[in-house]
Design an enzyme around this catalytic site. Sequence first.
Site, mmCIF file in Angstrom:
data_model
loop_
_atom_site.group_PDB
_atom_site.id
_atom_site.type_symbol
_atom_site.label_atom_id
_atom_site.label_comp_id
_atom_site.label_asym_id
_atom_site.label_seq_id
_atom_site.Cartn_x
_atom_site.Cartn_y
_atom_site.Cartn_z
ATOM 1 N N LYS A 79 0.865 -1.179 0.000
ATOM 2 C CA LYS A 79 0.000 0.000 0.000
ATOM 3 C C LYS A 79 0.903 1.230 0.000
ATOM 4 C CE LYS A 79 -3.958 1.884 2.635
ATOM 5 N NZ LYS A 79 -4.796 1.726 3.848
ATOM 6 N N SER A 154 -9.804 1.640 2.623
ATOM 7 C CA SER A 154 -8.942 2.415 1.760
ATOM 8 C C SER A 154 -7.885 1.603 1.018
ATOM 9 C CB SER A 154 -8.243 3.474 2.606
ATOM 10 O OG SER A 154 -7.401 2.857 3.566
ATOM 11 N N SER A 178 -10.039 -0.759 6.865
ATOM 12 C CA SER A 178 -9.430 -0.624 5.535
ATOM 13 C C SER A 178 -8.666 -1.829 5.010
ATOM 14 C CB SER A 178 -8.504 0.583 5.504
ATOM 15 O OG SER A 178 -9.271 1.740 5.302
HETATM 16 N N1 GLN Z 1 -13.331 3.835 5.898
HETATM 17 C C1 GLN Z 1 -12.814 4.305 7.143
HETATM 18 C C2 GLN Z 1 -12.460 5.763 7.032
HETATM 19 O O1 GLN Z 1 -12.704 6.327 6.028
HETATM 20 C C3 GLN Z 1 -11.628 3.485 7.560
HETATM 21 C C4 GLN Z 1 -10.376 3.846 6.865
HETATM 22 C C5 GLN Z 1 -9.201 3.037 7.287
HETATM 23 O O2 GLN Z 1 -9.327 2.004 7.930
HETATM 24 N N2 GLN Z 1 -8.036 3.530 6.925
HETATM 25 O O3 GLN Z 1 -11.943 6.362 7.924
#
Ligand code: GLN
Length: 496
Positions: A79, A154, A178
Amino acid sequence: MSLIHKTAAELGALIAAGEVSSVEVAEAHLDRMAEAEPKINAFLHVDRETTLAQARVVDDRLRSGERLGPLAGVPVAHKDIFATRDMPTTAASKILEGWRPPYDATVTGRLREAGLVILGKTNLDEFAMGSSTENSAYGVTRNPWDLTRVPGGSSGGSSAAVAAYEAPLSTGTDTGGSIRQPASVTGIVGMKPTYGGSSRYGLIAFASSLDTPGPFARNVLDAALLQEAFSGHDPLDSTSIDAPVPSVVEAARTADVAGMRIGVVKEFAGEGYQPGVLARFHEVVQLLESLGAKVVEVSCPSFATALPAYYLIAPSECSSNLARFDAMRYGLRVGDDGTRSAEEVMALTRAAGFGPEVKRRIMLGTYALSSGYYDAYYGQAQKVRTVISREFEAAFHQVDALVSPTTPTTAFPIGERADDPIAMYLADLCTIPSNLAGNAAISVPCGLADEDGLPVGLQIMAPVLGDDRCYRVGAAVEKALESRWGGGLLSKAPAL
Ligand code: GLN
C-alpha cells in the site's frame, strides 16, 4: 498451473528448492500486471527494473546458501502509505507527489530482509480516508469481479492486486476497516492484527491510536505467513507491544474449531444488511456449528455507537497528524515565488494538495478538539471507546471468538456513494469496534451473494493478542468451504 495462480507458500517452496527463480516469479507477475492494470488500476507505482534487481539479489542470496524465511523470493505489493526507500510514497495525495522517503518503514524493511520482492506501490483513498479508493488523487481502482464496482478501501489497490492475480500478497493498513472491508468485497483474506502487534514506524499516519498494518492474501495460510514475517516488537514504534508474537502460521495450519465457543454479535445482522450477505453469514454460522464449534448469540449493545465515536476520534487525530504537511518538508509547494509569506505558501499548498475528504476530516477534527467542544465530542468519544473495550472483554469471557458479516453489502458501484459521506462511512459499521478496542479481526470469504454474485466476507474477532484464533477459525471455514467450491472462490471470478 501458471506461476501467478500458485499460493505464496507454494512459490516460496519452489524458490527454496531451486525449481524456479525469484526473477521468474517476479516476471510472471509483472507480465500479469501489464495485462491487467489498464482495467484495474491497482498500482500507483511500478518499476520493472527495480523489482527485477531486488529479485536477482534474493536469488544470489539463496544461491550463496543464506537461509531466509519461507517467503524468500515471493513478490509483495505495498500500500502506498508505507515508506519504501527505492520507490515513491504518496499516500495517494497530491501533497506528497514525487516524495521519495530516504528510509524503509519497519514493515517494508522487515519483508525486504526476509527476501520478499516489492512489485510496486498500490492505490488507496487519500491518506487512507475512505472505503472505495474513489478518494485517491490518482484515479479509482476497479474491482476484478466487476469493473464497474469499487474494490473497497482504503486499501483497495492492495485487495484488487491480489484478487486479480497481479500479486500473491500485499500489505494494507486498517484504521477503521481498511483491510477487512476491501478483502471482503474482493473475495480474499485480509487481517487486522492486534493494535501494536505490527509496527507503525514509516507508515504515513492517519489516526495513530488506530492505524494497524496487516496482510492480504488469497488464502488464510499465506496471510499468516506474511503477518508473521513483519510482526514483532519494534523499538521505533512507541506503541509496539513487547510480547511474544501469536503463532499465527501454526494456527492457520491447525484449521480446527472443534470445542471452540463462538459468539454471533446480535447487533450486526439485521436491518440495513443486504439479504445475500445475511444468507451467506447465517450459512457459515451453521457450518461452524457442524464443524464442532459451540455457537451462542452475544449482545454488544454499545457497538452501535462505535461508528460515531470513530468519526470523532479518527478525524481529531488526523487533524493533528496532517499538520506536518506544511509545504516546507515534503512534496508539493505552491505559490513560493518570493512575494509570499511562509504562512501564505502553506495555505495555498494545503488548499491545492489535499482532496475534499481529507479537508472534511481535518475540519471535523479541528472542531471536535476545539476548546468548548472538546469534552462534548472528543472526550465523549473516548468514553464510548472505553465502554466498547469493556464489552469486548465481557464477550471474550463467554466465547473464544466473535463473528459477524465483515461489511453490510457487497461491492457497491463506482460513484454510488461518492457524494454521500454517511453512506460511505457505513461500510465500516462492523469493523470499527475492533479498531477502537485494538483487538484482532480477520475477514475470510464465505461465498457469493445471490442478488449480484459478488463476494461476501465473514469477520472473525478475537481478543487482544488472540490473532491466532482468527487464523484458526478462518482456516477451518476456508477448508470446509473450499471443498464445496472446488478450486477456491476466486476461480468463480469472471476472467479479466
Ligand atoms: N473507511 C474508514 C475511514 O474512512 C476506515 C479507513 C481506514 O481504515 N483507513 O476512515
